[in-house]
Design an enzyme around this catalytic site. Structure first.
Site, PDB file in Angstrom:
ATOM      1  CB  SER A 584      64.893  23.825   4.382  1.00  0.00           C
ATOM      2  OG  SER A 584      64.114  23.872   5.549  1.00  0.00           O
ATOM      3  CG  ASP A 670      59.600  29.564   5.030  1.00  0.00           C
ATOM      4  OD1 ASP A 670      58.945  28.736   5.697  1.00  0.00           O
ATOM      5  OD2 ASP A 670      60.667  29.281   4.470  1.00  0.00           O
ATOM      6  CG  HIS A 714      59.726  25.880   3.888  1.00  0.00           C
ATOM      7  ND1 HIS A 714      60.737  26.585   4.513  1.00  0.00           N
ATOM      8  CD2 HIS A 714      60.185  24.608   3.778  1.00  0.00           C
ATOM      9  CE1 HIS A 714      61.749  25.781   4.764  1.00  0.00           C
ATOM     10  NE2 HIS A 714      61.439  24.571   4.335  1.00  0.00           N
TER      11      HIS A 714
END
Length: 744
Positions: A584, A670, A714
């Protein structure tokens, strides 16, 4: 520890015809502040287009072909993770109202089974709040299954819960489910006595559910088109939903919590720099939210209702003393009578600001105040009797107590503090100690071990953890970067050991001590595992975060590079066998450090990487982009921010030099980091860098591959076994790049 060497076995050869997909160039331009940038691959963001899906499938096929020789190692790592996991297991029961709630996992099942048994009220508080002892695979008398996620997930490729709440009388279950991975949930309500699904269904809700005390209303959040939770609604069972509160500022996130007595709803709006708090009286069905502290104060804060001598008060955790206007970046705690909340001069300091201890929040129960704090980089729980809270502004500051443990680097975080319980529950873990559930007796200070996670085949005495400090050579040698260094006891100081450096460094998130059975697959192969606690995280308080955000963001990247160089020169690792990993915002870190110093790394795994940060933040209609301005700055309005971000955003700064092998991991659905970012980045890397990308990693090449989870969000795929498969894939890629035996 088992020692391994590089294998030359080629029993699973890569097909000679495997070629990397080349995306068509379809140039589009963006212009900001008189600067025009051409993007050849932005067309890949249309995930519903047939050509985009075809491209992603082709990337997956290429990745699988080029890494097929790693399959034996993946299977070995998966088996190792499985062997270190008790698959049929259970949690420690937690009491709410008249029930003990807990979860079971069963061998072969992907998800948890949520259960409960009746609790007793004998008048002996200690006995009534001591959890029942439950056994694996053995049902307790009166045990009920309230939610079997495996059954609920049947027929779906992805399954995640966004909330699970039971009414105070124990008759109704509210739950929110996501079956795509986009973190937009469907809320449903079920009768627990009959299993009947009520007709109350709400689509497109965000995380978090709560019943009111009567069980007749359910509170939930709704996100806007950019996935920002901005509306608080109440579902009146058997009737209509009603909007209670709306946050119109696109830069503010909104959420709610129940008060300790569960008779008030605390509603918070804000970002990383300013907050606003409202309160809703749940005992009055006609009540509307009432503002307590306005955003006009430009203060970060949180509020917790508490009763002192029967009178309503508020505990305020805040980063500025409103009475004196003195800053308190590591936060302070004040208490004030409810009717005086708008008068800062009436706030009484409970805990003053400390430059070395960060206060993250508080939680009261009937008798004590629990304080979530961070000292010496690690999270702690401090405890203070409510009777010691100051009655006057001039009173002295009380001194909280803290449970003590035998390790230097550990996490001891508050898991729960039921209002009437004589115990609080702590979650304890360290880098080498598996998770423990502890109950701390408030009256005596005794710590009771309720559960220690069993890890078959694991001996903690075989692993060592050290804290190193690396000088920030690139910016200021006076700045010391904390490093956590984990290794097997048998690793020798001979400069030949492989190393993996992990980092994150954003949003004031700290990489706290925690055990991971999967990490053993690296450590047992002689890998020195390093966590670089770079600026932008929260390990050393608010200043550590502020020094790694907005126009100081580059410190995050140079810190990671400096940490790597420090480790490379330590004598513990082989400088030519260092890998890096992050996800991320940590994926942004990976992209940035590879542009800065690609020569330092042999292999990189970038998980859902935020590598096209400038493009995303320039579009306020994309998920969460407006909220990101408080983290990175607003490049739309501020040319200085634009130019600064343009200098580090990974996609726009790929260089024509040799890069390490790179695996970019992403998910089609995501909503936080869109799959298009790594998809574009991989194309830009392949056409720019000078590395040998065609040769498989095992044979010394530096391929650049993209792996897209077509049914995930995610966090990747759902279900524990699929999660283990993903981790095995990533570790196999790292280990192969580091020259370790691919089959063992």
């Amino acid at each position: 520890m088992t020692h391994h060497t590089t294998s030359t076995d080629t029993t699973t050869p890569v097909a000679a015809s495997a070629t990397a997909p080349v995306a068509e160039t379809r140039p589009v331009q963006r212009t900001h502040h008189g600067i025009t940038v051409t993007d050849d691959f932005d067309w890949l963001r249309d995930k519903d287009a047939d050509d985009v899906l075809a491209h992603l499938h082709a990337e997956n096929a290429y990745t699988e072909s080029l890494t097929a020789d790693q399959q034996p190692l993946r299977e070995a790592i998966f088996a190792e993770i499985k062997s270190h996991t008790v698959e049929t297991d259970l949690s420690v029961p937690s009491r709410r109202d008249g029930w003990w709630y807990f979860a079971r996992t069963e061998e072969g099942q992907q998800y948890a089974i949520h259960c409960r048994v009746p609790a007793s009220d004998t008048g002996d508080a200690e006995a009534d709040w001591t959890p029942p002892v439950i056994e694996r695979g053995v049902a307790l008398d009166g045990e009920e299954v309230i939610f079997d996620a495996n059954r609920e997930a049947e027929g779906t490729a992805f399954f995640a819960l966004g909330g699970l709440a039971v009414s105070r009388d124990g008759t109704l279950l509210a739950y929110a489910v996501d079956t795509t991975g986009d973190e937009r949930f469907t809320l449903r309500v079920r009768r627990l006595d009959t299993g009947e699904e009520l007709g109350d269904v709400v689509e497109n809700v965000s995380y978090g559910l709560a019943f009111d005390p009567t069980g007749e209303r359910i509170f939930y959040m709704v996100p806007d088109d950019t996935w920002r939770p901005y509306q608080l609604w109440t579902l009146n069972l058997g009737g209509e939903s009603e909007l209670l509160h709306q946050e119109d500022d696109p830069g503010f996130w909104t959420g709610f919590d129940l008060s300790a007595e569960r008779d008030q709803l605390v509603i918070g709006s804000g970002n990383s720099e300013v907050a606003e708090t409202w309160i809703l009286d749940l005992t009055d069905p006609t009540a509307r939210p009432e503002r307590l502290v306005s955003r006009e104060h430009q203060m970060l804060h949180s509020i917790d209702p508490v009763r002192l001598d029967g009178a309503p008060h508020y505990l305020v955790t805040h980063d500025r003393d409103l009475a004196t206007q003195n800053p308190a970046p590591n936060n302070m705690v004040s208490v004030v009578a409810a009717e005086q909340i708008t008068d800062p001069s009436a706030w009484r300091t409970v805990l003053p600001h400390s430059p070395t201890v960060k206060i993250d929040g508080v939680h009261p129960n009937r008798t004590h105040l629990m304080i979530a704090a961070r000292a010496d980089t690690t999270p702690r729980t401090l405890i203070l009797p409510l009777s010691e809270l100051p009655a006057e502004r001039s009173a002295g500051h009380p001194c909280p107590t803290e449970p003590r443990f035998g390790e230097e680097l550990y996490s001891a975080e508050l898991a729960s503090a039921p209002f009437d319980s004589p115990f609080i529950r702590l979650a304890y873990s360290s880098w080498v100690t598996p998770d423990q559930v502890l109950d701390y007796a408030l009256a005596t200070g005794e710590t009771l071990l309720r559960r220690a996670t069993e890890v078959p085949g694991y001996d903690p005495n075989q692993y060592l953890v050290e804290r190193w400090w690396a000088p920030a050579e690139s910016t200021d040698r006076r700045v010391a970067i904390p490093l956590t260094v984990i290794r097997h006891r048998d690793v020798e100081w001979n400069g030949s050991n492989p190393c993996v450096v992990y980092g994150y460094g954003s949003y004031e998130a700290s990489m706290d001590p925690g055990f991971a059975a999967s990490r053993l697959s690296l450590l047992d192969r002689g890998v020195v595992y390093v966590v670089a606690h770079v600026r932008g995280g929260g390990e050393l308080g608010r200043a550590w975060y502020d020094q790694g955000k907005k126009l100081h963001k580059k410190n995050t990247f140079t810190d990671f590079v400096d940490a790597t160089r420090f480790v490379a020169s330590s004598g513990w690792v082989d400088p030519d066998r260092i890998g890096c990993m992050g996800g991320s915002a940590g994926g942004l870190l990976m992209g940035a450090v590879l542009n800065l110093a690609p020569e330092l790394y042999r292999v990189c795994v970038a998980q859902v990487p935020f590598v096209d940060a400038l493009t995303s933040i320039l579009d306020p209609d994309l998920p969460l982009s407006a909220l990101e301005w408080e983290e990175w700055g607003n490049p739309i309005a501020d040319e200085q921010v634009y130019r600064y971000m343009a200098e580090y955003t990974p996609y726009e700064n790929v260089r024509a030099v040799n890069y390490p092998a790179i695996a970019a991991m992403t998910s089609l659905h995501d909503t936080r980091v869109l799959y298009v970012e790594p998809a574009k980045w991989v194309q830009q890397l392949r056409r720019t860098i000078t590395s040998d990308q065609a040769t498989p990693l095992r044979d010394g090449g530096s391929p650049v591959v993209l792996r897209t989870e077509m049914d995930g969000g995610h966090g990747g795929a759902s279900g524990r076994y699929r999660s283990w498969e993903e981790r095995a894939w990533e570790y196999a890629f790292l280990l192969t790049g580091l020259g370790l035996d691919v089959e063992h």
